[in-house]
Design an enzyme around this catalytic site. Structure first.
Site, PDB file in Angstrom:
ATOM      1  N   SER A 118       7.443  -5.494   6.742  1.00 20.40           N
ATOM      2  CA  SER A 118       6.996  -6.451   7.754  1.00 20.40           C
ATOM      3  C   SER A 118       7.689  -7.804   7.676  1.00 20.40           C
ATOM      4  CB  SER A 118       5.492  -6.615   7.643  1.00 20.40           C
ATOM      5  OG  SER A 118       4.926  -5.347   7.629  1.00 20.40           O
ATOM      6  N   ASP A 174       5.173  -3.835  10.711  1.00 22.13           N
ATOM      7  CA  ASP A 174       3.730  -3.513  10.712  1.00 22.13           C
ATOM      8  C   ASP A 174       3.148  -3.489  12.125  1.00 22.13           C
ATOM      9  OD1 ASP A 174       4.062  -6.259  10.867  1.00 22.13           O
ATOM     10  OD2 ASP A 174       2.560  -6.766   9.373  1.00 22.13           O
ATOM     11  N   ARG A 234       0.825  -1.195   0.000  1.00 26.67           N
ATOM     12  CA  ARG A 234       0.000   0.000   0.000  1.00 26.67           C
ATOM     13  C   ARG A 234       0.861   1.247   0.000  1.00 26.67           C
ATOM     14  NH1 ARG A 234      -3.816  -1.839   4.908  1.00 26.67           N
ATOM     15  NH2 ARG A 234      -1.808  -2.613   5.589  1.00 26.67           N
TER      16      ARG A 234
HETATM   17  C1  BGC Z   1       6.992 -11.297   9.867  1.00 26.54           C
HETATM   18  C2  BGC Z   1       6.755 -10.147  10.808  1.00 26.54           C
HETATM   19  C3  BGC Z   1       5.429  -9.490  10.512  1.00 26.54           C
HETATM   20  C4  BGC Z   1       4.325 -10.522  10.502  1.00 26.54           C
HETATM   21  C5  BGC Z   1       2.959  -9.926  10.187  1.00 26.54           C
HETATM   22  C6  BGC Z   1       5.801 -12.243   9.869  1.00 26.54           C
HETATM   23  O1  BGC Z   1       5.976 -13.228   8.904  1.00 26.54           O
HETATM   24  O2  BGC Z   1       8.150 -12.015  10.225  1.00 26.54           O
HETATM   25  O3  BGC Z   1       7.802  -9.207  10.725  1.00 26.54           O
HETATM   26  O4  BGC Z   1       5.178  -8.520  11.482  1.00 26.54           O
HETATM   27  O5  BGC Z   1       4.618 -11.515   9.555  1.00 26.54           O
HETATM   28  O6  BGC Z   1       2.942  -9.302   8.953  1.00 26.54           O
END
Ligand code: BGC
Length: 508
Positions: free
Chosen positions: A177, A230, A108
């Site tokens: 993320s 995130d 996004r």
């Molecule tokens: C990642 C995290 C992320 C989560 C939610 C996981 O696979 O390692 O960094 O916050 O997914 O998106």
């Protein structure tokens, strides 16, 4: 004549007996097949058992692992990563800020206008785009060029007509993320990929540098003021709306949580000084593991077949990326045990063909004939003749797998509350009893499609939270959905870490 009649009668009797034997034989066989399939379901139910006693063991294990992950680098499967975010938005943030949110099936771009007071988002524009599948496994250059182009188009559209000189340097919050070892609030090295991404040349690289270079290639004058996970963006937005927000959880394609920790509890980083005395810690709880987790043979197989075996064990039991595939594996096993599903469909052998939104749709199908289940089995799995009683069994499989996931996520949340002394017991190191503990209002910001769009998942999670904490404590714990939190929160953090502000974190 009499003899002939007798002969005919005897023949009819023999034939009737033979037919009866065939019918009975068929019934017995079909009952046996049914029993075998039901046996598969019973086994699954047993292996997925999440009694409140077991959930409490998971809570304790989570709190203990959090301590271990804070005590030393590599001390736990929980990475407990520093984020360099020591202050959460309070409302003083003002002006326009951009954000880029990369980390799931979609990415996004956002522009947010902040009004300078708490909860004052004057305008927001969000554009969502799916990430082309091939870019998830190509090169960092390809991925970031694609992202930078989309950002450029968005900026040009948004600022159409404005004098670029009147805009000044644009500040960007970058939500990325995946597990990142941050070196400051606006830089960090990618530790590993999760959720099906696999761009080898990026592991170990500074993700902000990769983005910044792509922005320069496109001629876009923008500075990455904050690099955030995130969960951290979600916590920031949650706190902007409600100052009692202490933690954030994502349950979407992947799963993770973060919370505000006291710097003196982050033992692995001696000499960490922040103005607030605290720092947001990105737990990366997707990688949590404990022998108390109810693991099935389907989980073991899914893990072995995944690109990251032995990694992200908690995530593989909980998040949207995987639930559909666990259900697929159970249905496959059932259909191999017995032909009551019709012939085994080769489509059912295809990993990830049954995505989690389809599981939600089957689970929540309340039509008497389970028409949605029939449609999905026919259109997606190519099993056109699944009888009603088997469709009911499929719904039950969705229920068992989803219920386990939701209840484990609830245990994870209580684990965090326990670590920070908000579970009503006074924290795991204090010996205070429940009765002399005054519970404070505690808000957990939550985001992710599994929680927001899957009612049964949400209900099971809430139910488990109450079971574990007890009603008296649970009523002080509020889970709040923060829509677009990961992106808007990053914009907020970019605003508070814009070039005008000085870094308040020091590593001595
Ligand atoms: C990642 C995290 C992320 C989560 C939610 C996981 O696979 O390692 O960094 O916050 O997914 O998106």
């Amino acid at each position: 004549m009499g003899r002939v009649m007798m002969g005919v009668a005897a023949g009819v009797a023999v034939a009737a007996c033979a037919v009866a034997t065939v019918v009975v034989g068929r019934r017995v066989r079909s009952r046996r097949k049914w029993k075998r399939v039901v046996g598969v379901l019973r086994e699954l139910e047993e292996a997925c058992e999440t009694t409140v006693g077991r959930l409490r063991q998971v809570v304790d294990a989570m709190a203990v692992e959090m301590h271990a992950g804070l005590a030393s680098e590599g001390g736990s499967k929980l990475k407990m990563l520093l984020t360099f975010v020591d202050n959460l938005p309070t409302g003083i943030e003002k002006g326009n800020c951009y954000a880029l949110d990369l980390g799931g099936t979609n990415f996004r771009v956002l522009r947010v206008k902040l009004g300078g007071q708490r909860s004052s988002i004057l305008a927001r524009d969000v554009e969502r785009q799916p990430i082309p599948q091939h870019l998830m496994t190509s090169t960092s250059g390809d991925l970031f060029d694609f992202i930078a182009s989309s950002l450029l188009q968005f900026v040009e559209k948004e600022e159409n007509g404005s004098e670029s000189s009147s805009i000044g340097r644009r500040e960007l919050g970058f939500t990325f993320s995946f597990p990142v070892k941050q070196t400051s609030v606006s830089s960090g090295l990618l530790i590993k990929w999760t959720k099906g991404f696999a761009i080898e040349d990026m592991v170990g690289k500074d993700v902000v540098e990769c983005l910044q270079q792509a922005l320069t290639r496109k001629g876009l004058d923008m500075r990455v003021a904050a690099l955030v996970n995130d969960t951290v963006g979600t916590l920031a937005l949650g706190h902007y709306h409600d100052a009692d927000t202490v933690a954030a959880v994502i349950i979407g394609t992947g799963t993770n949580a973060c919370y505000m920790e006291r710097t003196d509890a982050i033992i692995k980083c001696q000499g960490l000084l922040t103005a607030s005395g605290g720092m947001v810690v990105n737990m990366e709880w997707g990688n949590f593991w404990s022998s108390h987790l109810p693991r099935t043979s389907y989980d073991v197989d899914l893990d072995v077949d995944s690109p990251n075996p032995n990694d992200q064990g908690f995530e593989k039991m909980i998040s949207g990326m995987y639930l559909g595939d666990i259900v697929r594996r159970v249905i496959l096993r059932m259909s191999q045990e017995s032909d009551i599903f019709g012939p085994v469909s080769s489509t059912l052998l295809m990993p990830f063909i049954l995505r989690t939104p389809l599981v939600a749709a089957m689970h929540e199908d309340d039509s008497p004939e389970l028409t949605e289940v029939a449609r999905i089995m026919k259109d997606i799995v190519e099993m056109p003749d699944v009888p009603l009683k088997v469709r009911k069994l499929i719904v039950k499989v969705c229920d068992v797998v989803t219920r386990r996931a939701a209840r484990l996520a609830a245990a994870g949340i209580v684990g965090i509350l326990k670590k920070i002394g908000r579970d009503g017991s006074g924290g795991i190191t204090s010996g205070r009893s429940r009765s002399d503990f005054k519970m404070r209002r505690t808000v957990v910001a939550i985001e992710g499609g599994l929680y927001t769009s899957y009612r049964m998942f949400r209900e099971y999670l809430h139910e488990a939270l109450i079971e574990i904490l007890g009603e008296d404590i649970a009523k002080h714990v509020i889970l709040t959905v923060t829509e677009d939190g990961s992106g808007i929160g990053a914009a907020l953090l970019a605003a508070s870490h814009s070039s005008n502000n000085v870094d308040s974190v020091q590593l001595l």
